[in-house]
Design a protein around this motif. Structure first.
Motif, PDB file in Angstrom:
ATOM      1  N   ALA A  53      -1.552   4.051   1.638  1.00  0.00           N
ATOM      2  CA  ALA A  53      -2.198   5.288   1.353  1.00  0.00           C
ATOM      3  C   ALA A  53      -2.034   6.551   1.972  1.00  0.00           C
ATOM      4  CB  ALA A  53      -3.168   4.207   1.057  1.00  0.00           C
ATOM      5  N   MET A  54      -1.758   5.981   2.742  1.00  0.00           N
ATOM      6  CA  MET A  54      -1.085   7.371   3.661  1.00  0.00           C
ATOM      7  C   MET A  54       0.110   8.191   3.234  1.00  0.00           C
ATOM      8  SD  MET A  54      -3.522   7.240   6.315  1.00  0.00           S
ATOM      9  CE  MET A  54      -4.524   6.133   5.847  1.00  0.00           C
ATOM     10  N   THR A  55       0.900   7.689   3.016  1.00  0.00           N
ATOM     11  CA  THR A  55       1.705   8.514   2.555  1.00  0.00           C
ATOM     12  C   THR A  55       1.342   9.200   1.237  1.00  0.00           C
ATOM     13  OG1 THR A  55       3.421   6.571   3.243  1.00  0.00           O
ATOM     14  CG2 THR A  55       3.779   8.296   1.002  1.00  0.00           C
ATOM     15  N   ALA A  65       3.849  12.717  -5.883  1.00  0.00           N
ATOM     16  CA  ALA A  65       4.721  11.608  -6.345  1.00  0.00           C
ATOM     17  C   ALA A  65       5.392  10.302  -6.575  1.00  0.00           C
ATOM     18  CB  ALA A  65       6.223  12.079  -6.449  1.00  0.00           C
ATOM     19  N   PHE A  66       4.848  10.387  -4.905  1.00  0.00           N
ATOM     20  CA  PHE A  66       4.661   8.791  -4.475  1.00  0.00           C
ATOM     21  C   PHE A  66       3.130   7.492  -4.699  1.00  0.00           C
ATOM     22  CE2 PHE A  66       6.035  11.946  -1.248  1.00  0.00           C
ATOM     23  CZ  PHE A  66       7.467  10.808  -1.125  1.00  0.00           C
ATOM     24  N   VAL A  73       3.070  -2.164  -4.380  1.00  0.00           N
ATOM     25  CA  VAL A  73       2.291  -2.998  -3.389  1.00  0.00           C
ATOM     26  C   VAL A  73       1.513  -4.671  -4.364  1.00  0.00           C
ATOM     27  CG1 VAL A  73       0.729  -3.201  -2.050  1.00  0.00           C
ATOM     28  CG2 VAL A  73       2.159  -1.528  -1.774  1.00  0.00           C
ATOM     29  N   VAL A  74       1.042  -3.706  -5.586  1.00  0.00           N
ATOM     30  CA  VAL A  74       0.070  -4.910  -5.950  1.00  0.00           C
ATOM     31  C   VAL A  74       1.128  -6.096  -6.390  1.00  0.00           C
ATOM     32  CG1 VAL A  74      -0.948  -5.265  -8.403  1.00  0.00           C
ATOM     33  CG2 VAL A  74      -1.677  -3.233  -6.663  1.00  0.00           C
ATOM     34  N   SER A  94      -7.081   1.613  -6.875  1.00  0.00           N
ATOM     35  CA  SER A  94      -7.752   2.789  -7.760  1.00  0.00           C
ATOM     36  C   SER A  94      -8.996   3.244  -6.980  1.00  0.00           C
ATOM     37  CB  SER A  94      -8.386   1.744  -9.409  1.00  0.00           C
ATOM     38  OG  SER A  94      -7.991   1.092  -9.711  1.00  0.00           O
ATOM     39  N   LEU A  95      -9.708   2.951  -6.623  1.00  0.00           N
ATOM     40  CA  LEU A  95     -10.963   2.874  -5.408  1.00  0.00           C
ATOM     41  C   LEU A  95      -9.860   4.390  -4.320  1.00  0.00           C
ATOM     42  CD1 LEU A  95     -13.247  -0.095  -4.890  1.00  0.00           C
ATOM     43  CD2 LEU A  95     -12.933   1.846  -6.201  1.00  0.00           C
ATOM     44  N   PHE A  96      -8.962   4.084  -4.209  1.00  0.00           N
ATOM     45  CA  PHE A  96      -8.355   4.873  -3.220  1.00  0.00           C
ATOM     46  C   PHE A  96      -8.088   5.877  -3.972  1.00  0.00           C
ATOM     47  CE2 PHE A  96      -4.164   6.778  -1.438  1.00  0.00           C
ATOM     48  CZ  PHE A  96      -5.156   7.298  -0.258  1.00  0.00           C
ATOM     49  N   MET A  97      -7.268   5.990  -5.280  1.00  0.00           N
ATOM     50  CA  MET A  97      -7.220   6.683  -5.422  1.00  0.00           C
ATOM     51  C   MET A  97      -8.081   7.455  -6.631  1.00  0.00           C
ATOM     52  SD  MET A  97      -3.915   7.427  -5.961  1.00  0.00           S
ATOM     53  CE  MET A  97      -3.844   8.549  -7.277  1.00  0.00           C
ATOM     54  N   LEU A  98      -9.351   6.979  -6.783  1.00  0.00           N
ATOM     55  CA  LEU A  98     -10.720   7.628  -7.235  1.00  0.00           C
ATOM     56  C   LEU A  98     -10.611   8.619  -6.064  1.00  0.00           C
ATOM     57  CD1 LEU A  98     -13.060   7.574  -9.463  1.00  0.00           C
ATOM     58  CD2 LEU A  98     -14.213   5.804  -7.776  1.00  0.00           C
ATOM     59  N   VAL A  99     -11.257   7.814  -4.737  1.00  0.00           N
ATOM     60  CA  VAL A  99     -11.567   8.732  -3.951  1.00  0.00           C
ATOM     61  C   VAL A  99     -10.327  10.138  -3.682  1.00  0.00           C
ATOM     62  CG1 VAL A  99     -11.753   9.250  -1.180  1.00  0.00           C
ATOM     63  CG2 VAL A  99     -12.926   7.465  -2.755  1.00  0.00           C
TER      64      VAL A  99
END
Length: 163
Positions: A53-55, A65-66, A73-74, A94-99
């Motif tokens: 997530a940080m990357t 690209a990451f 991880v999943v 998914s929630l992280f990518m939505l944010v």
């Protein structure tokens, strides 16, 4: 045109070092105290998730690209922890990518449109959940096979005596 130099924040480098230490300690689980031995896979998955997530956040958010590393991880979570937690990790991804997409909705990165960001989000979410299902399913099947093999080996003495 000279681009300004971007530096990686120190907390990301600290997380990389912490993950390296956790991964190294997990290789030899008998050296760990019994209390930590059962929770080590949880710690590994959470730390891997935070690092990815940080990357992704540092390298461009939804256009990074990451972002596909979340699939790893999943997959790791499904293999180590089972299907339920794998679905939980895909939900968090998914929630992280939505944010990330919502935060960048006002200004899409150069070369991408807002439609492409949302389309990529939907495809990534589908990939996260499919990966969670497959990893959890195969992990469950492997555990069933191990149990079957253990039962056969445990009952071999009885079979030899009867024969």
């Amino acid at each position: 045109m000279v681009l300004p130099e971007q530096r990686t924040p120190i907390y990301v480098l600290a997380l990389y070092v912490a993950n390296l230490l956790v991964s190294t300690m997990g290789v030899v689980p008998e050296r760990l105290p019994p209390v930590f031995r059962s929770r080590w896979p949880d710690l590994q998955v959470v730390l891997d998730f935070v690092i990815v997530a940080m990357t992704v956040n540092v390298t461009g958010g939804p256009a990074s690209a990451f972002t596909s590393i979340f699939i790893v991880v999943v997959l790791e979570c499904g293999i180590l922890l089972g299907m339920g937690r794998s679905f939980l990790s895909s939900t968090f991804a998914s929630l992280f990518m939505l944010v990330q997409v919502a935060a960048n909705a006002g200004e899409a990165p150069p070369g991408t449109s807002l439609f492409e960001l949302w389309y990529a989000f939907l495809v990534q979410t589908l990939a996260f959940y499919l990966t969670a299902f497959m990893a959890g399913y195969w992990s469950q099947r492997i555990r069933q096979m191990q149990s079957f093999q253990r039962d056969i080996l445990d009952n071999m003495n009885s079979g030899f005596l009867i024969t």
